[in-house]
Design a protein around this motif. Structure first.
Motif, short mmCIF file in Angstrom:
data_model
loop_
_atom_site.label_atom_id
_atom_site.label_comp_id
_atom_site.label_asym_id
_atom_site.label_seq_id
_atom_site.Cartn_x
_atom_site.Cartn_y
_atom_site.Cartn_z
N ALA B 108 0.87 -1.19 0.14
CA ALA B 108 0.08 -0.09 -0.10
C ALA B 108 0.70 1.30 -0.08
CB ALA B 108 -1.02 -0.05 1.22
N ILE B 109 0.23 2.22 -0.66
CA ILE B 109 1.16 3.53 -0.62
C ILE B 109 1.01 4.27 0.90
CG2 ILE B 109 1.38 5.89 -1.88
CD1 ILE B 109 0.08 4.67 -4.33
N SER B 110 1.93 4.74 1.44
CA SER B 110 2.11 5.42 2.69
C SER B 110 0.95 6.54 2.78
CB SER B 110 3.55 5.92 2.90
OG SER B 110 3.41 6.95 3.76
N SER B 111 0.45 6.68 3.93
CA SER B 111 -0.73 7.72 4.15
C SER B 111 -0.03 8.88 3.97
CB SER B 111 -1.17 7.50 5.29
OG SER B 111 -1.61 6.40 5.83
N GLU B 112 1.24 9.25 4.02
CA GLU B 112 1.91 10.42 3.83
C GLU B 112 1.89 10.99 2.29
OE1 GLU B 112 5.74 10.29 5.43
OE2 GLU B 112 5.16 10.32 7.40
#
Lengths: 334, 490
Positions: B108-112
């Protein structure tokens, strides 16, 4: 029935309307829910307590060691982006030192980890590991005392993937001009495909012929520990190495990228693990032989023997060439 | 207030022309639209949309086609303006649930890395819609043909498909009102005919028009690292689709009417596929790649409406009840939403102040079909109470009647608070976010293996979610509508 005046009619209507507006003001967000803050226990990366006292100084490097090599090539993705492709190889090194101090070192790779390029993560299957290693190297030297600061230089390590060369150090590696049928390209892992197979899980396989040359140079930082670098750069980028993607199960895996040297980014750490001189002993079953199954749990930073270095793709961009600046200062970790 | 029987004449031909013009309108249209919420015509809007048994102008084309038999030749137009302070407020996220940086090849792509920050929805703008309609008898005493249409001039800006789960974090990263926005801000065209079979029975049938858009896009990608540079052709076809509307009007007593209407469900479908060729992947088994498109917007439910009105010399009282079949509602991504059918009452009252000057008032209650959203999805909707008021004024101009009417409506959305349930698996973990999972789910399950290490991600243990609706949200506010209408009866 009494008839309201127009003004009173409006007032009569305004009252419920005002009540509705007041009752339907925009809501506040829900107050704190039952969801509490979540704490994830992660080892900060420091060394774990291995329960081992400081080792004694020995007169020889004979014995069994673990080595964690982290080396890098810069991948030039069509001039659009640059990737610091770290290769982390975890070895068992069996060392013998003769009376003249010359080393014979047998490297057995238990794990090879390749950093992803453009989101494609290659994995090195067991078949490749078992068909490539062990590799025995002679010619390694120390500066003699094996005391703190004593020097160490390995012999030249040539690791051949999918290649059969008479002179593994100096014979040229086949190129695309030689074609996939070149007799030097062999199905070393015996999977029916030319060369050795790199697996991109859920994507495709790449069949490659590659030679990686490595020369390590370091110092003794403790009786049971050697740390150093790979001053000529790692593997495919030095003069005697090369890589040829013979074929692939999918054209995406056959994509050829430009590789360029990243010589300052290679490092290795070697730790004695056979218990000699009070060093760590990881021979769990006590049979006198340390296997990959016994070694692999010690690869992770949490085990306290090795640390992982960050990939710094920004330093692979020629525009960011850190002239006069240390890698640590200039690195923006990926 | 009861209309006189229809007459034939030159004016009837004019009304027929106006009807034909409405029929030929090229507007992208569908059933319901703004009429589903605000009503059709200023009289109906002022009377709480309780019009099924007594609509007597072109508004009957929406409310009850059979009631067109009450109308004379008429043509008119008006506008609907709306303003609101509706809002969706997101609960603060506790710490430790963000998706950490798991590397380029992580699951998954980082929340940042979100392109837009998770934020409240409180910027729904005003809207304005114009509408018009006409009815003609074509010179046949018991026959009426009519049409009513609406075209939005200004929309609130929320005209898009959206996800109701964690996938929305990659687009707007907000929540959206499910049953407002595009669903009620689109062009509408309803046409039909009615016939008075006897003095006490009339029947009407009609259709509402909806385009069904088909897309076939062709994409060629010359370099996988230059995705901003692609060759694209768009194939678009817009075949028409229609939904049937049926109306029935009974007059058991000279002062009592009973109306019934049926409106079939309808949506604007965007269906098709992107055909994608990527150079370098041409030997793969799946080449060329096909990305299906399956979007539905502007959905209106199947509705059954019953109405009863009682009329005296100076007063008219009307009651409507609408049964809306929301249980087969599918959201903008054609997913089953799990809504419940609703039953909504409406009431309207009209009082003749002076000859040809009428005062109108009404109200209604719309229960939300959306169940509690304590799991993975965050459909946002509220129970709604509506109050309305307005007046109508007629002036005799020669042999014609010029009418001017206005209305105001206030819709109160009852505040609704949602807090997500902590529904863990027996081992204390949360299920992976995948099709079929309805509870709060983990975007990086604890057993997700890091291909680089062969071990689970230590930094991604526990729950990781970027679902905008987690851990909860509130919604509510009010919606106001104001309209003005001019019509000409002849």
């Amino acid at each position: 029935m009494a008839v309201l005046t127009p003004l009173r009619r409006l007032a009569a209507l305004a009252i419920p309307a005002a009540g509705l507006v007041a009752a339907c003001a925009p809501p506040d967000a829900p107050a704190q829910s039952d969801w509490a803050d979540q704490q994830i226990e992660v080892d900060a990366g420091g060394r774990a307590d291995t329960g081992v006292v400081e080792a004694e100084w020995l007169e020889t490097l004979d014995g069994t060691w673990l080595q964690y090599t982290q080396a890098s090539n810069c991948v030039d993705v069509f001039g659009v982006s640059y990737v610091d492709q770290m290769q982390r190889t975890f070895y068992i090194v069996q060392t013998e030192q003769n009376q003249l101090g010359v080393l014979t070192e047998t490297f057995t790779a238990c794990d090879v980890e390749l950093a992803p390029v453009l989101g494609l993560q290659a994995t090195v299957p067991q078949a490749l590991l078992q068909s490539t290693w062990p590799v025995t190297v002679t010619g390694g030297l120390t500066t003699g005392s094996l005391r703190p600061g004593a020097g160490y230089t390995s012999g030249p390590l040539a690791e051949l993937w999918g290649l059969a060369l008479d002179d593994p150090f100096n014979d040229p590696v086949p190129t695309i001009d030689d074609g996939p049928d070149d007799p030097r390209i062999v199905d070393l892992d015996e999977d029916g495909n030319p060369g050795s197979t790199l697996v991109f899980p859920d994507q495709c396989d790449a069949y490659i012929a590659q030679r990686t040359n490595t020369l390590m140079s370091g110092i003794m930082t403790a009786p049971d520990r050697i740390e150093g670098g790979i001053p000529l750069g790692h593997g495919v980028l030095n003069a005697h190495a090369g890589q040829y993607i013979v074929s692939a199960s999918n054209p995406l895996c056959a994509t050829r990228y430009g590789l360029s040297p990243n010589p300052g980014r290679g490092q290795f750490v070697r730790v004695r693990v056979d218990g000699r001189g009070g060093a760590l002993n990881i021979d769990a079953d006590g049979d006198g032989v340390i296997t990959c199954d016994e070694a692999l749990p010690w690869k992770e930073p949490e085990a306290g023997l090795f640390e992982r270095i960050d990939a710094c793709s920004n330093l692979c961009n020629p525009a960011n060439n850190p002239v006069g600046v240390g890698y640590t200062e200039a690195c923006v970790p990926d | 207030m009861r209309r006189s029987p229809p007459r034939l004449g030159a004016r009837g031909v004019a009304a027929a022309c106006a009807t034909a013009a409405a029929l030929l309108s090229p507007a992208v249209a569908s059933a319901g639209g703004p009429f589903d919420v605000f009503g059709a015509g200023a009289r109906g809007s002022a009377m709480g949309n309780a019009m099924v048994s007594h609509a007597d102008s072109y508004d009957a084309a929406y409310y009850n086609l059979a009631a067109m038999t009450l109308a004379e030749n008429v043509v008119g137009f008006g506008f609907i303006g709306t303003a609101n302070n509706m809002a969706i407020r997101l609960a603060d996220r506790p710490s430790g649930y963000d998706i950490p940086d798991l590397g380029e090849s992580g699951p998954a792509i980082s929340s940042e890395m979100r392109l837009r920050e998770r934020s409240d929805t409180d910027d729904i703008g005003p809207s304005m819609t114009i509408y018009g309609g006409a009815i003609s008898s074509l010179g046949i005493e018991n026959l009426r043909l009519g049409a009513v249409a609406a075209i939005p001039l200004v929309t609130s800006g929320d005209q898009q498909s959206f996800f109701v789960d964690e996938r929305e974090q990659y687009t707007t990263n907000q929540l959206h009102f499910e049953l407002f926005g595009a669903r009620i801000e689109h062009a509408t065209l309803i046409v039909g005919g009615a016939y008075a079979i006897t003095d006490w029975l009339a029947l009407g049938v009609g259709v509402s028009y909806m385009p069904s858009t088909s897309l076939q896009n062709y994409v060629y990608v010359d370099s996988v690292v230059e995705l901003s540079d692609i060759d694209l052709n768009v194939g678009l076809s817009v075949p028409a689709s229609f939904r049937p509307n049926v109306g029935l009007l009974l007059t058991p007593h000279e002062s009592v009417r009973v109306g019934m209407a049926f409106r079939e469900r309808q949506s604007l479908l965007l269906e098709g596929a992107n055909e994608i060729q990527v150079r370098g992947l041409q030997d793969g088994e799946e080449f060329p790649f096909s990305q299906p498109i399956d979007i539905r917007l502007m959905s209106s439910p199947r509705q059954f409406v019953w109405g009863l009105s009682w009329e005296t010399d100076r007063t008219l009282l009307a009651l409507d009840a609408t049964y809306s079949v929301w249980s087969d509602y599918r959201d903008t991504h054609n997913a089953e939403a799990g809504f419940s059918d609703t039953f909504s009452p409406k009431i309207g009252f009209e009082y003749t102040l002076h000859e040809r000057h009428n005062f109108r008032v009404g109200g209604g209650f719309e229960p939300s079909p959306v169940p509690e959203q304590t799991g993975r999805t965050s459909y946002v909707d509220n129970d709604r109470l509506m109050l309305s008021v307005g007046t109508g004024h007629d002036w005799i101009v020669g042999e014609s009647v010029l009418s001017l009417a206005w209305y105001a409506q206030l819709h109160g959305l009852f505040e609704r608070e949602t807090v997500k349930n902590d529904s863990q698996l027996p081992d204390g973990s949360f299920p992976r976010c995948e099709p079929g999972v309805t509870v709060v789910c983990d975007e990086v399950p604890d057993n997700t293996i890091n291909n680089a290490t062969g071990r689970p991600y230590a930094v991604a243990q526990g729950l990781q979610t970027g679902n905008p609706g987690w851990p909860g949200f509130s919604s509510g506010g009010w919606l106001a509508s104001l309209g003005l209408e001019v019509s000409w009866q002849f």
